[in-house]
Structure formats: C-alpha cells, structure tokens
Design an enzyme around this catalytic site. Sequence first.
Site, mmCIF file in Angstrom:
data_model
loop_
_atom_site.group_PDB
_atom_site.id
_atom_site.type_symbol
_atom_site.label_atom_id
_atom_site.label_comp_id
_atom_site.label_asym_id
_atom_site.label_seq_id
_atom_site.Cartn_x
_atom_site.Cartn_y
_atom_site.Cartn_z
ATOM 1 N N GLU A 1 36.665 39.081 51.007
ATOM 2 C CA GLU A 1 37.393 39.008 52.527
ATOM 3 C C GLU A 1 37.420 40.449 53.089
ATOM 4 O O GLU A 1 37.115 40.715 54.285
ATOM 5 C CB GLU A 1 38.534 38.367 52.305
ATOM 6 C CG GLU A 1 38.339 36.802 51.850
ATOM 7 C CD GLU A 1 39.646 36.136 51.467
ATOM 8 O OE1 GLU A 1 40.479 36.760 50.812
ATOM 9 O OE2 GLU A 1 40.108 34.930 52.050
ATOM 10 N N ALA B 1 42.498 39.312 45.122
ATOM 11 C CA ALA B 1 43.861 39.558 45.291
ATOM 12 C C ALA B 1 44.234 39.471 43.652
ATOM 13 O O ALA B 1 43.729 38.875 42.945
ATOM 14 C CB ALA B 1 44.500 38.601 46.134
ATOM 15 N N GLY C 1 39.767 37.921 47.450
ATOM 16 C CA GLY C 1 40.219 38.935 48.519
ATOM 17 C C GLY C 1 39.121 39.989 48.588
ATOM 18 O O GLY C 1 38.953 40.667 49.789
ATOM 19 N N GLU D 1 38.690 31.125 44.774
ATOM 20 C CA GLU D 1 40.250 30.776 44.835
ATOM 21 C C GLU D 1 40.379 29.305 44.089
ATOM 22 O O GLU D 1 41.347 28.908 43.624
ATOM 23 C CB GLU D 1 40.714 30.883 46.148
ATOM 24 C CG GLU D 1 40.900 32.276 46.682
ATOM 25 C CD GLU D 1 39.669 32.844 47.332
ATOM 26 O OE1 GLU D 1 38.601 32.432 47.145
ATOM 27 O OE2 GLU D 1 39.865 34.042 47.869
HETATM 28 N N1 CAA Z 1 43.540 39.781 39.606
HETATM 29 C C1 CAA Z 1 44.307 40.468 38.439
HETATM 30 N N2 CAA Z 1 43.637 40.708 37.327
HETATM 31 C C2 CAA Z 1 42.080 40.549 37.618
HETATM 32 C C3 CAA Z 1 41.418 39.979 38.518
HETATM 33 C C4 CAA Z 1 42.499 39.599 39.591
HETATM 34 N N3 CAA Z 1 41.675 38.899 40.645
HETATM 35 N N4 CAA Z 1 40.240 40.091 38.277
HETATM 36 C C5 CAA Z 1 40.243 40.600 36.821
HETATM 37 N N5 CAA Z 1 41.208 40.972 36.612
HETATM 38 C C6 CAA Z 1 41.613 41.701 35.212
HETATM 39 C C7 CAA Z 1 41.451 40.789 34.090
HETATM 40 O O1 CAA Z 1 42.715 40.023 33.947
HETATM 41 C C8 CAA Z 1 41.075 41.860 33.026
HETATM 42 O O2 CAA Z 1 42.279 42.389 32.534
HETATM 43 P P1 CAA Z 1 42.812 42.252 31.010
HETATM 44 O O3 CAA Z 1 41.966 43.187 30.404
HETATM 45 O O4 CAA Z 1 44.209 43.090 31.132
HETATM 46 O O5 CAA Z 1 43.018 40.943 30.401
HETATM 47 C C9 CAA Z 1 40.078 42.852 33.527
HETATM 48 O O6 CAA Z 1 40.508 42.597 34.993
HETATM 49 C C10 CAA Z 1 38.912 42.602 33.335
HETATM 50 O O7 CAA Z 1 38.343 41.262 33.769
HETATM 51 P P2 CAA Z 1 37.654 40.138 32.699
HETATM 52 O O8 CAA Z 1 37.911 40.684 31.342
HETATM 53 O O9 CAA Z 1 38.032 38.880 33.233
HETATM 54 O O10 CAA Z 1 36.318 40.804 33.062
HETATM 55 P P3 CAA Z 1 34.900 39.941 32.967
HETATM 56 O O11 CAA Z 1 33.873 40.709 33.293
HETATM 57 O O12 CAA Z 1 34.982 38.908 32.035
HETATM 58 O O13 CAA Z 1 35.070 38.797 34.382
HETATM 59 C C11 CAA Z 1 35.435 38.340 36.563
HETATM 60 C C12 CAA Z 1 34.866 39.316 35.599
HETATM 61 C C13 CAA Z 1 34.478 37.174 36.896
HETATM 62 C C14 CAA Z 1 35.205 38.942 38.009
HETATM 63 C C15 CAA Z 1 36.854 37.933 36.187
HETATM 64 O O14 CAA Z 1 37.543 38.771 36.005
HETATM 65 C C16 CAA Z 1 37.361 36.922 37.199
HETATM 66 O O15 CAA Z 1 36.976 35.804 37.387
HETATM 67 N N6 CAA Z 1 38.275 37.485 37.939
HETATM 68 C C17 CAA Z 1 39.129 36.548 39.054
HETATM 69 C C18 CAA Z 1 38.200 36.348 40.194
HETATM 70 C C19 CAA Z 1 38.973 35.631 41.300
HETATM 71 O O16 CAA Z 1 39.606 34.491 40.982
HETATM 72 N N7 CAA Z 1 39.425 36.081 42.339
HETATM 73 C C20 CAA Z 1 40.157 35.599 43.412
HETATM 74 C C21 CAA Z 1 41.472 35.914 43.293
HETATM 75 S S1 CAA Z 1 42.552 34.965 44.497
HETATM 76 C C22 CAA Z 1 42.340 35.521 46.135
HETATM 77 O O17 CAA Z 1 41.589 36.749 45.949
HETATM 78 C C23 CAA Z 1 43.115 35.231 47.130
HETATM 79 C C24 CAA Z 1 42.857 35.584 48.544
HETATM 80 O O18 CAA Z 1 41.784 35.137 49.071
HETATM 81 C C25 CAA Z 1 43.632 36.435 49.372
#
Ligand code: CAA
Length: 259
Positions: free
Chosen positions: A113, A67, A110, A133
């Site tokens: 999911e 998400a 998400g 998460e």
């Molecule tokens: N939401 C918003 N933006 C996201 C995102 C997310 N879930 N995941 C990645 N992005 C964005 C980053 O902010 C970044 O944007 P900017 O260039 O503007 O900073 C871009 O995508 C590239 O990401 P990274 O620079 O972080 O890329 P990376 O290769 O270094 O890392 C990753 C990849 C490990 C997937 C890392 O991006 C990450 O940990 N993302 C978040 C994962 C996460 O926590 N997901 C769970 C979300 S909560 C949820 O999903 C709730 C639910 O159950 C419904």
Amino acid sequence: MTAYETILVESPAPGVGLVRFNRPSALNALNSQLAAELFDALEGLDADEAVRCIVLTGSDKAFAAGADIKEMQGTDAVTMVAGKDFTEWSRFTRIRKPIIGAVSGWALGGGCEVAMMCDLLVASETAKFGQPEIGIGIIPGAGGTQRLTRAVGKALAMEICLTDRKLTAAEALHYGLVNHVYPVESYLQEAIALAGKIAAMPGVAVKLIKDAVNKAEELSLHDGLAYEKRNFYLSFATADKSEGMAAFVEKRKPEWKHR
Ligand code: CAA
C-alpha cells in the site's frame, strides 16, 4: 538531520533525498514509530529547498512486509477509531514533491500500500507485491482494495486480495503497477538516477504535475480537466516559464530557478 531509529535519511545525488526503512529484523514491518519517523522525514524533505525528488526504499530482501502484526495484535476496533491508527498515512499523500518507491523483495500488505502511495515505482527482479491480510483474518486498510484496483483492474485486485496471490516484478510491470524492473544489484541506483532526472526539471512545474496527475485518480474527466487548467495557468506565473520559453527561443539550455 534528525536521528531516527527505524529509518535512514540520505542525500545520494543533487536534488534527491533518500529514505530507507530500517527495521531489518522485522522485514521493515511498519509499526507506529516507523510511520511517525517516516512522516517527519518526508515532511522535512518536502520543506527542504535543496530537495526536489524523494526516493523511498527498504532493503534488497524486503521493501516492507506490511503493518506490524505484533503491534496490531493487541489493538481493537474502538481503540483504532478513537485514535489515529492508519489515518495518519494521509500525511504521506500530502507530500508535494514526487516520491519514487524503489522496491525489492517483499512489498506486502501495508508495504504494498505504501508502494502504491508513491508516484513512480522502480522494482528489482525479486520484488513481490501482495495483500495477504486475508490470511490473518482482516482486510487491507491503507488503500489495498482501492489503489490496487485502480492500478491493475478489478478482476486481478480481487484475486490478489481474496486469495493472497503475489505479483512478481515482471507481472507488476506487465499490469502497469511499476515503471521499471532492474536487477537487484542496480534497482536503487536506477531509482536514484530517475529521481535525479526529475530533480533537474523546473521544481514548481514538477509539483503542479504531480498534483494534477494524482487528481486524475479522484476526479471526473470534466473536473480533472478544469483542475489541470488551473495548474497550467499557474505555471505561467513562474520564473521558470519565462526562462524555459526564452531559452527555447534563444536556442540554449534553460537555467531553472525552481521558482
Ligand atoms: N509484522 C510484524 N513482524 C513481521 C511482519 C509483520 N508484518 N512480517 C515479518 N515479520 C517478522 C517475523 O515475525 C520475523 O520475526 P521473528 O524473527 O522475531 O520471528 C521476521 O520478521 C522475519 O520474518 P519470517 O521469519 O516470517 O521471514 P520469512 O522469510 O520466512 O517470510 C514473509 C517472509 C512471507 C514476508 C512473512 O514474514 C510474512 O508472511 N509476513 C507477514 C506478511 C503480512 O501478512 N503482511 C500484512 C500485514 S497486515 C497489514 O499490512 C494491514 C494493512 O493493510 C494496513
């Protein structure tokens, strides 16, 4: 076809509809616009008689990284309860045609999911599944604690959700989360080919099977068997039942009407 900004919709093979997440700058993070466009596209494909199986994919690098955290940062519990946040995902599970998830790279939160909402999963060797998460102080909210537990068992689901352990494609195959793993160069074509096989089957029976198999995750065996029996009887009302049995007896290939 409707013009979308966060997804692409294609027709890659006869009977197959393809939806691609298309927010590469955010690793296909699922924001509310993308969700709304996805539901609209899936419902369109579900209503399209020319389509009998759907493939959902992202990019080679990310199926979806969860998400959209930047969108969720500004929200609170009361706003979510008052609105429709995340409840709308039930629109995904109301699609009656099979959906094959073609997953490469990150399928997190998400994203994992949504993959698990699909009916079959084809992964690339680079796919990584996880529920991270906990790392941002929340818990999975679209099935991560429920579908993952049913798919891989309690012990492993606990570890994935509590410690942010990621599952590799090979592990996902081992634990039965995905159907197949292929090299990144071919996973999407393989998913489309699998969709083509399903699209070539009698369409009403396909829908009745999807419906009955998904019920197995929700009902007791007694109720599930009764539900299956109803769908079984219903399949005897189709033109394809008459055609399929006649073709068998006449030793020829059936010509499905999908009715
Ligand atoms: N939401 C918003 N933006 C996201 C995102 C997310 N879930 N995941 C990645 N992005 C964005 C980053 O902010 C970044 O944007 P900017 O260039 O503007 O900073 C871009 O995508 C590239 O990401 P990274 O620079 O972080 O890329 P990376 O290769 O270094 O890392 C990753 C990849 C490990 C997937 C890392 O991006 C990450 O940990 N993302 C978040 C994962 C996460 O926590 N997901 C769970 C979300 S909560 C949820 O999903 C709730 C639910 O159950 C419904």
